[in-house]
Scaffold this motif. Sequence first.
Motif, PDB file in Angstrom:
ATOM      1  N   SER A 126      10.648  -9.469  -3.906  1.00 34.61           N
ATOM      2  CA  SER A 126      11.549  -8.540  -3.235  1.00 34.61           C
ATOM      3  C   SER A 126      11.114  -7.105  -3.504  1.00 34.61           C
ATOM      4  CB  SER A 126      12.990  -8.740  -3.726  1.00 34.61           C
ATOM      5  OG  SER A 126      13.422 -10.055  -3.484  1.00 34.61           O
ATOM      6  N   SER A 127      11.467  -6.211  -2.594  1.00 32.90           N
ATOM      7  CA  SER A 127      11.155  -4.793  -2.767  1.00 32.90           C
ATOM      8  C   SER A 127      12.046  -4.183  -3.843  1.00 32.90           C
ATOM      9  CB  SER A 127      11.355  -4.062  -1.438  1.00 32.90           C
ATOM     10  OG  SER A 127      11.211  -2.665  -1.607  1.00 32.90           O
ATOM     11  N   ARG A 128      11.460  -3.283  -4.635  1.00 30.46           N
ATOM     12  CA  ARG A 128      12.206  -2.567  -5.671  1.00 30.46           C
ATOM     13  C   ARG A 128      12.012  -1.062  -5.469  1.00 30.46           C
ATOM     14  NH1 ARG A 128      12.215  -5.343 -11.545  1.00 30.46           N
ATOM     15  NH2 ARG A 128      12.045  -3.130 -12.037  1.00 30.46           N
ATOM     16  N   PRO A 129      12.793  -0.450  -4.565  1.00 29.20           N
ATOM     17  CA  PRO A 129      12.580   0.973  -4.267  1.00 29.20           C
ATOM     18  C   PRO A 129      12.861   1.912  -5.423  1.00 29.20           C
ATOM     19  CG  PRO A 129      14.540   0.130  -3.149  1.00 29.20           C
ATOM     20  CD  PRO A 129      13.823  -1.055  -3.699  1.00 29.20           C
ATOM     21  N   LEU A 130      13.695   1.481  -6.370  1.00 35.80           N
ATOM     22  CA  LEU A 130      14.013   2.377  -7.492  1.00 35.80           C
ATOM     23  C   LEU A 130      12.796   2.600  -8.391  1.00 35.80           C
ATOM     24  CD1 LEU A 130      16.011   4.058  -9.118  1.00 35.80           C
ATOM     25  CD2 LEU A 130      16.751   1.964 -10.258  1.00 35.80           C
ATOM     26  N   ASP A 131      11.902   1.613  -8.474  1.00 35.65           N
ATOM     27  CA  ASP A 131      10.750   1.754  -9.361  1.00 35.65           C
ATOM     28  C   ASP A 131       9.975   3.037  -9.082  1.00 35.65           C
ATOM     29  OD1 ASP A 131      11.556  -0.717 -10.193  1.00 35.65           O
ATOM     30  OD2 ASP A 131       9.666  -1.733  -9.797  1.00 35.65           O
ATOM     31  N   ALA A 132       9.690   3.280  -7.805  1.00 34.74           N
ATOM     32  CA  ALA A 132       8.892   4.460  -7.444  1.00 34.74           C
ATOM     33  C   ALA A 132       9.613   5.743  -7.813  1.00 34.74           C
ATOM     34  CB  ALA A 132       8.579   4.445  -5.948  1.00 34.74           C
ATOM     35  N   LEU A 133      10.932   5.762  -7.678  1.00 38.74           N
ATOM     36  CA  LEU A 133      11.697   6.969  -8.007  1.00 38.74           C
ATOM     37  C   LEU A 133      11.718   7.208  -9.517  1.00 38.74           C
ATOM     38  CD1 LEU A 133      14.588   6.412  -5.463  1.00 38.74           C
ATOM     39  CD2 LEU A 133      12.780   8.131  -5.308  1.00 38.74           C
ATOM     40  N   HIS A 134      11.855   6.147 -10.284  1.00 42.94           N
ATOM     41  CA  HIS A 134      11.790   6.300 -11.744  1.00 42.94           C
ATOM     42  C   HIS A 134      10.395   6.704 -12.191  1.00 42.94           C
ATOM     43  CE1 HIS A 134      15.626   4.062 -13.299  1.00 42.94           C
ATOM     44  NE2 HIS A 134      15.891   5.136 -12.580  1.00 42.94           N
ATOM     45  N   LYS A 135       9.383   6.142 -11.550  1.00 45.65           N
ATOM     46  CA  LYS A 135       8.007   6.546 -11.891  1.00 45.65           C
ATOM     47  C   LYS A 135       7.770   8.015 -11.552  1.00 45.65           C
ATOM     48  CE  LYS A 135       5.992   1.950 -11.249  1.00 45.65           C
ATOM     49  NZ  LYS A 135       5.081   1.129 -10.417  1.00 45.65           N
ATOM     50  N   GLU A 136       8.360   8.473 -10.468  1.00 46.47           N
ATOM     51  CA  GLU A 136       8.215   9.889 -10.101  1.00 46.47           C
ATOM     52  C   GLU A 136       8.824  10.786 -11.179  1.00 46.47           C
ATOM     53  OE1 GLU A 136       9.076  12.574  -6.140  1.00 46.47           O
ATOM     54  OE2 GLU A 136      10.643  11.190  -6.787  1.00 46.47           O
ATOM     55  N   ILE A 137       9.981  10.386 -11.687  1.00 47.11           N
ATOM     56  CA  ILE A 137      10.604  11.157 -12.765  1.00 47.11           C
ATOM     57  C   ILE A 137       9.715  11.123 -14.007  1.00 47.11           C
ATOM     58  CG2 ILE A 137      12.571  11.271 -14.346  1.00 47.11           C
ATOM     59  CD1 ILE A 137      14.300  10.148 -12.039  1.00 47.11           C
TER      60      ILE A 137
END
Length: 385
Positions: free
Chosen positions: A151-162
Amino acid sequence: MISTQVTTAQSSLHFSEFDQRAAGGSSLTVAFLGGSLTWGAQATDPLKTSYRALVSNHLRERYPQAKFTFVDAAIGGTGSQLGVFRLQRDVLDYQPDLVFLDFTVNDGAYALPTDDRLSSYEAIIRQLLRSGTPVIQVILAMKADVQLEPSSRPLDALHKEIGAAYQLPLADVLAQMRQAVVVEGRATPDELWDLPYDQTHPGDAGYALYAECVWATYLEAVQEELVCHLPETMLHPDHYMQLDRFRLCGLDILPAGWSRGVPHRNAIAFDFVCSRWMDDVAIARAVEGVVPEALKLEFQGQSVLLFGEGTQKSGRYIVRIDGGEAKEYNMYCKDGNMRHVQIIAQGLKPGITHTLEITPKLADGEELRLESVCVAGGAVLALAE
């Protein structure tokens, strides 16, 4: 009353300096902040076979002269919006020299989060770095994440950006486990998550892979002499940098039908034992048909959550903000004692005084057990009339 303050810097944001101090035999404190995957739910023994325990063992083995204190600051089923209010009491008060941070799964990895939730996660990182504590960002996997078509995990990319903005070492456990399972075939998902009824928490083999990735990330941070960076401004709104974890037992007078008490010392899981995480609690009880009075507070802030304890005797309560729509919540826990965390308001207008009304809705023998009203972007001001 701002009850959460950043501790004066005791450490350094340089991983090489941590390495040197440990090699030299210094006394060092390492904290693990997160949810049940950090605590080690479904490990045969979380004190020995969780990723947290295994990484602690690696540190002891690499630095036999160092004197380590390890802090378990993980509560299952909770995310960064409670974590930021726990940060001072459960982490910073120990003056940590290194923190491993995991909240991506519990912050809702499979959906796009609100700005509020991204703000709380970033504020944890920012407060830790402001205290002089280096952070390793940990992104963990569940069973669904290591299937052929995850499944897609869109939050991962946002946490990685932080994390990238603060130059944190990233232990991307999810990516490494996909490589190990899907590409290399080192194990199957069923072998790593060996309890069919639990698709979230792995067994010992899964925790060992977690630890392998986290430890390799630490070693790389030391070898490359990485240094965490504190940007001048936040990527997301900054109201979680001003916090008030307002302990209700700090009130001079509680409403009629409320009393002061202590949290329970047993629970359905060790990470849910409320005496570990709470100070005294305010208890409302219904006795012989008499329901306790409403608790009314004035506050300024943008987000509010309640932190308390659910039990088999718990009942319902109603919340109103500024006399508006009544929202009903249930603290009842059929299986036993555990933490109760309820977000009750987000996006409130800052800089003005709001009212919060908590009305018990209890049958005879039922109770409410609340430790604190947690306000981001302001503070509790006083009891309301």
